[in-house]
Design a protein around this motif. Structure first.
Motif, PDB file in Angstrom:
ATOM      1  N   TYR A  72       4.129 -40.515  34.573  1.00 37.20           N
ATOM      2  CA  TYR A  72       3.167 -39.939  34.187  1.00 37.20           C
ATOM      3  C   TYR A  72       2.619 -39.208  35.751  1.00 37.20           C
ATOM      4  O   TYR A  72       1.759 -38.442  35.808  1.00 37.20           O
ATOM      5  N   LEU A  73       2.930 -40.405  36.516  1.00 40.44           N
ATOM      6  CA  LEU A  73       2.086 -39.088  38.066  1.00 40.44           C
ATOM      7  C   LEU A  73       3.406 -37.930  38.925  1.00 40.44           C
ATOM      8  O   LEU A  73       2.157 -37.314  39.219  1.00 40.44           O
ATOM      9  N   GLY A  74       4.140 -37.736  38.027  1.00 41.85           N
ATOM     10  CA  GLY A  74       4.472 -36.635  38.064  1.00 41.85           C
ATOM     11  C   GLY A  74       3.499 -35.561  37.288  1.00 41.85           C
ATOM     12  O   GLY A  74       3.761 -34.466  37.476  1.00 41.85           O
ATOM     13  N   ALA A  75       3.224 -35.815  36.528  1.00 39.93           N
ATOM     14  CA  ALA A  75       2.529 -34.719  35.015  1.00 39.93           C
ATOM     15  C   ALA A  75       1.301 -35.113  35.599  1.00 39.93           C
ATOM     16  O   ALA A  75       0.576 -33.542  34.912  1.00 39.93           O
ATOM     17  N   ARG A  76       0.133 -35.550  36.057  1.00 37.10           N
ATOM     18  CA  ARG A  76      -0.174 -35.335  36.764  1.00 37.10           C
ATOM     19  C   ARG A  76      -0.509 -33.904  38.351  1.00 37.10           C
ATOM     20  O   ARG A  76      -1.348 -33.471  38.254  1.00 37.10           O
ATOM     21  N   GLU A  77       0.934 -33.945  37.924  1.00 36.46           N
ATOM     22  CA  GLU A  77       0.622 -33.141  39.538  1.00 36.46           C
ATOM     23  C   GLU A  77       1.150 -31.505  39.141  1.00 36.46           C
ATOM     24  O   GLU A  77       1.091 -30.776  40.127  1.00 36.46           O
ATOM     25  N   ILE A  78       1.367 -31.390  37.892  1.00 33.48           N
ATOM     26  CA  ILE A  78       1.656 -30.291  37.307  1.00 33.48           C
ATOM     27  C   ILE A  78       0.231 -29.435  37.167  1.00 33.48           C
ATOM     28  O   ILE A  78      -0.854 -29.650  36.747  1.00 33.48           O
ATOM     29  N   GLN A  79       0.273 -28.276  37.846  1.00 30.74           N
ATOM     30  CA  GLN A  79      -0.642 -27.554  37.934  1.00 30.74           C
ATOM     31  C   GLN A  79      -0.091 -26.180  37.027  1.00 30.74           C
ATOM     32  O   GLN A  79      -0.121 -24.850  37.356  1.00 30.74           O
ATOM     33  N   THR A  80      -0.923 -26.444  35.947  1.00 31.17           N
ATOM     34  CA  THR A  80      -0.390 -25.453  34.742  1.00 31.17           C
ATOM     35  C   THR A  80      -1.712 -25.804  33.527  1.00 31.17           C
ATOM     36  O   THR A  80      -1.997 -27.333  33.405  1.00 31.17           O
ATOM     37  N   ASP A  81      -2.532 -24.788  33.029  1.00 33.54           N
ATOM     38  CA  ASP A  81      -2.654 -25.825  32.107  1.00 33.54           C
ATOM     39  C   ASP A  81      -2.209 -24.624  30.227  1.00 33.54           C
ATOM     40  O   ASP A  81      -2.779 -24.759  29.437  1.00 33.54           O
ATOM     41  N   LYS A  82      -0.869 -24.450  30.850  1.00 33.04           N
ATOM     42  CA  LYS A  82      -0.253 -23.963  29.797  1.00 33.04           C
ATOM     43  C   LYS A  82       0.638 -24.617  29.154  1.00 33.04           C
ATOM     44  O   LYS A  82       1.541 -25.310  29.934  1.00 33.04           O
ATOM     45  N   ARG A  83       0.722 -25.321  27.627  1.00 34.60           N
ATOM     46  CA  ARG A  83       1.325 -26.082  27.238  1.00 34.60           C
ATOM     47  C   ARG A  83       2.693 -25.905  27.460  1.00 34.60           C
ATOM     48  O   ARG A  83       3.582 -27.575  28.340  1.00 34.60           O
ATOM     49  N   GLU A  84       3.466 -24.604  26.804  1.00 37.21           N
ATOM     50  CA  GLU A  84       5.261 -24.790  27.203  1.00 37.21           C
ATOM     51  C   GLU A  84       5.991 -25.352  28.532  1.00 37.21           C
ATOM     52  O   GLU A  84       6.520 -25.458  29.130  1.00 37.21           O
ATOM     53  N   GLU A  85       4.913 -24.513  29.725  1.00 32.02           N
ATOM     54  CA  GLU A  85       5.057 -24.220  31.426  1.00 32.02           C
ATOM     55  C   GLU A  85       5.025 -25.740  31.753  1.00 32.02           C
ATOM     56  O   GLU A  85       5.685 -26.351  32.017  1.00 32.02           O
ATOM     57  N   PHE A  86       3.726 -26.859  31.475  1.00 29.19           N
ATOM     58  CA  PHE A  86       3.714 -28.371  31.314  1.00 29.19           C
ATOM     59  C   PHE A  86       5.016 -28.947  30.646  1.00 29.19           C
ATOM     60  O   PHE A  86       5.803 -29.752  31.504  1.00 29.19           O
ATOM     61  N   LEU A  87       5.419 -28.436  29.760  1.00 30.88           N
ATOM     62  CA  LEU A  87       6.364 -28.709  28.989  1.00 30.88           C
ATOM     63  C   LEU A  87       7.727 -29.132  29.748  1.00 30.88           C
ATOM     64  O   LEU A  87       8.454 -29.798  30.199  1.00 30.88           O
ATOM     65  N   THR A  88       7.832 -27.650  30.369  1.00 36.42           N
ATOM     66  CA  THR A  88       9.257 -27.568  31.065  1.00 36.42           C
ATOM     67  C   THR A  88       9.334 -28.338  32.442  1.00 36.42           C
ATOM     68  O   THR A  88      10.364 -28.932  32.883  1.00 36.42           O
ATOM     69  N   LYS A  89       8.403 -28.734  32.860  1.00 36.52           N
ATOM     70  CA  LYS A  89       7.822 -29.734  34.373  1.00 36.52           C
ATOM     71  C   LYS A  89       8.203 -30.842  33.662  1.00 36.52           C
ATOM     72  O   LYS A  89       8.945 -30.937  34.928  1.00 36.52           O
TER      73      LYS A  89
END
Ligand code: MRU
Length: 352
Positions: free
Chosen positions: A64-81
């Motif tokens: 979760y801590l990693g997820a909240r730092e991901i700066q995108t609103d694009k689903r695919e990019e978010f899932l890759t990160k």
């Protein structure tokens, strides 16, 4: 810290995680604040947080801590990160399967959620909290089932345990030490023998500390004393935790567990493994392929600033060993005490 205080090694606090610093116990009871996934990975590696279920919970919050730092609103990019964060957390420790189980559950939650990236992040926090809460309930159930599995004797029981499979190693309460705790609360326990558990001394430092918190009488012995104690008839049962159980019941746990199981067999002392279903790796047919972590040799040759061995010596420091299923009387899970050969029947009950 006063006695009988409940111990929670991983706590979600507003917007960060608090970890009990297990490297400082028993002399200092302090917390480390973790607010990013890199620090969580480091805390798992350096064993600030340790014990199979506890590192599963910690890794879930790390996701979760990693997820909240991901700066995108694009689903695919978010899932890759998010996959990259999962991989970083997977690299921390190889043996305890709960780590991989918790990361897989967090990833699956993200993939199955059809909302916006912000909504996925929020569901990930809810899932990490659920993994934490479920583990606590699971350990309490393991403790209750342990009461039924322990031998009936005319006297109160003496249980030997190895390493630390207590509240510190789980969300709270413990697996092996959960059984001990339940037996104590039920008035069936006389005392615990805690193997000191070389080289990191989790038994001497952590298990004994937990027993003192709860007021459970505890005797610490060095690992090499267990056979002598059993021969003297001092031990009624051995209860240990697990880092990974193969589908046939072969069990990886802290180094020294295997020799303890052999000694227990030789002295007709029942040998129980206490673990949640999330510790079972149904993909592995036997224990042969369980990856065994090797840790730095300084754990063997150095205590504090004191060197124990001369220069020019070589070392081998496997952190875990595998106990064959035939040495295990039963695996005490949240579904009851199960013969190792019957574990496969519970695969469908494992939440993945
Ligand atoms: O290296 P550790 O301290 O993480 O090893 C811990 C153990 O081996 C425990 O017995 C096991 O994880 C079970 S914890 C409930």
């Amino acid at each position: 810290m006063s006695t009988k205080t409940q111990v929670f090694p991983v706590i979600w606090n507003q917007d960060r995680v608090l970890l009990i610093d297990q490297n400082r116990l028993p002399t200092e009871y302090t917390f480390v604040e973790i607010s990013c996934c890199e620090d969580m990975a480091q805390a798992i590696k350096t064993m600030i947080v340790r014990g199979a279920p506890a590192i599963g919970v910690a890794a879930a919050y790390g996701m979760y801590l990693g997820a909240r730092e991901i700066q995108t609103d694009k689903r695919e990019e978010f899932l890759t990160k998010l996959e990259q964060i999962a991989e970083m957390l997977r690299q921390t420790r190889p043996t305890a399967v709960n780590l991989f189980w918790a990361i897989a559950r967090m990833l699956r939650t993200a993939y199955e959620s059809l909302g916006t990236v912000e909504e996925i992040k929020s569901i990930l926090l809810t899932t990490a909290k659920a993994i934490n809460a479920e583990d606590l309930q699971t350990c309490q159930a393991i403790g209750d089932h342990g009461l039924k599995a322990l031998p009936s004797k005319p006297h109160k029981l003496v249980i030997l345990t190895h390493c630390n499979a207590g509240a510190l190693a789980t969300a709270g309460y413990g697996t092996a030490l959960g059984v001990v705790r339940s037996a104590w609360r039920d008035g069936r326990l006389e005392r615990v023998y805690a193997d000191e558990t070389r080289p990191r001394l989790q038994g001497a430092k952590l298990t004994s500390w937990e027993c003192v918190q709860e007021g459970i009488p505890v005797t610490v012995i060095t690992d090499s004393m267990a056979a002598h104690c059993m021969k003297q008839g001092l031990i009624d049962a051995v209860v240990v935790g697990a880092d990974r159980i193969a589908a046939n019941g072969d069990t990886a746990n802290k180094i020294g567990t295997y020799s303890l199981a052999l000694v227990a067999k030789a002295h007709n002392v029942p040998f129980f493994v206490a673990a949640p279903l999330s510790t079972i790796d149904f993909e592995l047919p036997s224990g042969n392929k369980i990856p065994i972590e090797e840790r730095d040799s300084s754990e063997i040759y150095q205590v504090g600033n004191t060197l124990l061995t001369p220069a020019g010596v070589e070392f081998y420091n496997p952190a875990f060993d595998v106990t064959p299923a035939e040495l295990i009387s039963a695996v005490i899970t949240e579904y009851g005490a199960i013969a190792p050969s019957e574990l496969k029947q519970f695969q469908t009950k494992q939440m993945v």
